[in-house]
Motif scaffolding. Structure first.
Motif, short mmCIF file in Angstrom:
data_model
loop_
_atom_site.label_atom_id
_atom_site.label_comp_id
_atom_site.label_asym_id
_atom_site.label_seq_id
_atom_site.Cartn_x
_atom_site.Cartn_y
_atom_site.Cartn_z
N UNK A 176 0.83 -1.22 0.00
CA UNK A 176 0.00 0.00 0.00
C UNK A 176 0.86 1.26 0.00
N UNK A 177 1.94 1.24 0.78
CA UNK A 177 2.83 2.40 0.81
C UNK A 177 3.52 2.58 -0.54
N UNK A 178 3.91 1.48 -1.15
CA UNK A 178 4.50 1.54 -2.49
C UNK A 178 3.54 2.12 -3.51
N UNK A 179 2.26 1.74 -3.41
CA UNK A 179 1.25 2.30 -4.32
C UNK A 179 1.11 3.80 -4.12
N UNK A 180 1.12 4.23 -2.85
CA UNK A 180 1.03 5.66 -2.55
C UNK A 180 2.24 6.39 -3.13
N UNK A 181 3.43 5.86 -2.91
CA UNK A 181 4.65 6.50 -3.41
C UNK A 181 4.65 6.55 -4.94
N UNK A 182 4.11 5.52 -5.58
CA UNK A 182 4.02 5.51 -7.05
C UNK A 182 3.13 6.65 -7.53
N UNK A 183 2.07 6.94 -6.79
CA UNK A 183 1.20 8.07 -7.17
C UNK A 183 1.95 9.39 -7.06
N UNK A 184 2.87 9.50 -6.13
CA UNK A 184 3.67 10.72 -6.01
C UNK A 184 4.63 10.87 -7.20
N UNK A 185 5.06 9.77 -7.75
CA UNK A 185 6.07 9.80 -8.81
C UNK A 185 7.45 9.68 -8.19
N UNK A 186 8.43 9.30 -9.01
CA UNK A 186 9.77 9.00 -8.46
C UNK A 186 10.44 10.18 -7.77
N UNK A 187 10.38 11.37 -8.36
CA UNK A 187 11.07 12.51 -7.76
C UNK A 187 10.46 12.89 -6.41
N UNK A 188 9.13 13.02 -6.37
CA UNK A 188 8.47 13.39 -5.11
C UNK A 188 8.57 12.29 -4.07
N UNK A 189 8.52 11.03 -4.50
CA UNK A 189 8.63 9.91 -3.55
C UNK A 189 10.01 9.93 -2.89
N UNK A 190 11.06 10.08 -3.68
CA UNK A 190 12.41 10.14 -3.12
C UNK A 190 12.57 11.36 -2.22
N UNK A 191 12.01 12.48 -2.63
CA UNK A 191 12.11 13.70 -1.83
C UNK A 191 11.37 13.55 -0.51
N UNK A 192 10.19 12.93 -0.52
CA UNK A 192 9.44 12.70 0.71
C UNK A 192 10.25 11.85 1.69
N UNK A 193 10.80 10.76 1.21
CA UNK A 193 11.59 9.88 2.07
C UNK A 193 12.82 10.62 2.59
N UNK A 194 13.46 11.39 1.74
CA UNK A 194 14.64 12.16 2.16
C UNK A 194 14.28 13.16 3.25
N UNK A 195 13.16 13.88 3.06
CA UNK A 195 12.76 14.88 4.04
C UNK A 195 12.35 14.26 5.37
N UNK A 196 11.65 13.16 5.34
CA UNK A 196 11.27 12.50 6.59
C UNK A 196 12.52 11.98 7.31
N UNK A 197 13.47 11.45 6.55
CA UNK A 197 14.73 11.03 7.16
C UNK A 197 15.43 12.22 7.81
N UNK A 198 15.45 13.33 7.12
CA UNK A 198 16.09 14.55 7.67
C UNK A 198 15.36 15.02 8.92
N UNK A 199 14.03 14.97 8.90
CA UNK A 199 13.24 15.34 10.09
C UNK A 199 13.63 14.46 11.27
N UNK A 200 13.75 13.16 11.04
CA UNK A 200 14.13 12.24 12.12
C UNK A 200 15.52 12.55 12.65
N UNK A 201 16.45 12.91 11.77
CA UNK A 201 17.80 13.28 12.22
C UNK A 201 17.74 14.49 13.14
N UNK A 202 16.96 15.50 12.76
CA UNK A 202 16.85 16.72 13.56
C UNK A 202 16.18 16.42 14.90
N UNK A 203 15.13 15.62 14.87
CA UNK A 203 14.43 15.27 16.11
C UNK A 203 15.37 14.50 17.04
N UNK A 204 16.10 13.52 16.51
CA UNK A 204 17.03 12.75 17.33
C UNK A 204 18.11 13.64 17.91
N UNK A 205 18.65 14.54 17.09
CA UNK A 205 19.70 15.45 17.58
C UNK A 205 19.17 16.32 18.70
#
Length: 169
Positions: A111-140
């Protein structure tokens, strides 16, 4: 510049609120229900005490007791006396529980893959990158706050709220 970030903050909070209306039940169960308990058990190689589950799943002890009753009824977990200390109980994942969790994981990934496919490759990668960055900031920031508490003579949250009274010397 601060006004721009405050405007973006209001937009972001609004978007999260809008998403919450559609996802609240599923997300709530995943974060504080059966899936959180099962995740805690999985990360611990399949067995923990109820108090360890409460700590690791961030769920209250009474809530854990209710969740464990439900999971036992589904044959996802068993509770057994601890061999080392008969007063303690150890919760273990059953084979059936493992199979059900794997099935849910596969469905979630699909289901998550289907959602990411709707975003398209650029937006899907950017979403994952931004959430990863958010987690880094929160952990720090959590690490910084933890160090402040551990090494301060008067640990008091920056927001002025505290569970315990503090003293000023």
């Amino acid at each position: 510049m601060a006004d721009e970030y405050e405007k973006l903050a209001r937009q972001l909070i609004g978007e999260f609120s809008s998403m919450h209306r559609f996802m609240s039940t599923r997300v709530s169960n995943a974060v504080s229900g059966e899936m959180a308990v099962m995740r805690a058990l999985m990360l611990a190689n399949g067995e923990l005490s109820p108090s360890q589950i409460a700590d690791r799943a961030w769920v209250s002890a009474p809530r854990v007791a209710n969740i464990l009753r439900n999971l036992e009824a589904k044959d996802w977990v068993t509770r057994e006396p601890d061999k080392a200390d008969r007063r303690r109980v150890i919760v273990k994942i059953t084979e059936h529980g493992l199979a059900c969790i794997e099935e849910k994981r596969e469905l979630s990934n699909r289901k998550t893959g289907e959602f990411l496919a709707e975003l398209g490759p650029d937006d899907a990668h950017e979403l994952v990158r931004l959430i990863h960055r958010m987690n880094e900031i929160i952990e720090k920031n959590q690490g910084t706050r933890l160090r402040e508490i551990l090494y301060s003579e008067n640990p008091k949250p920056k927001d002025g709220f505290s569970d315990t009274p503090t003293t000023n010397n």
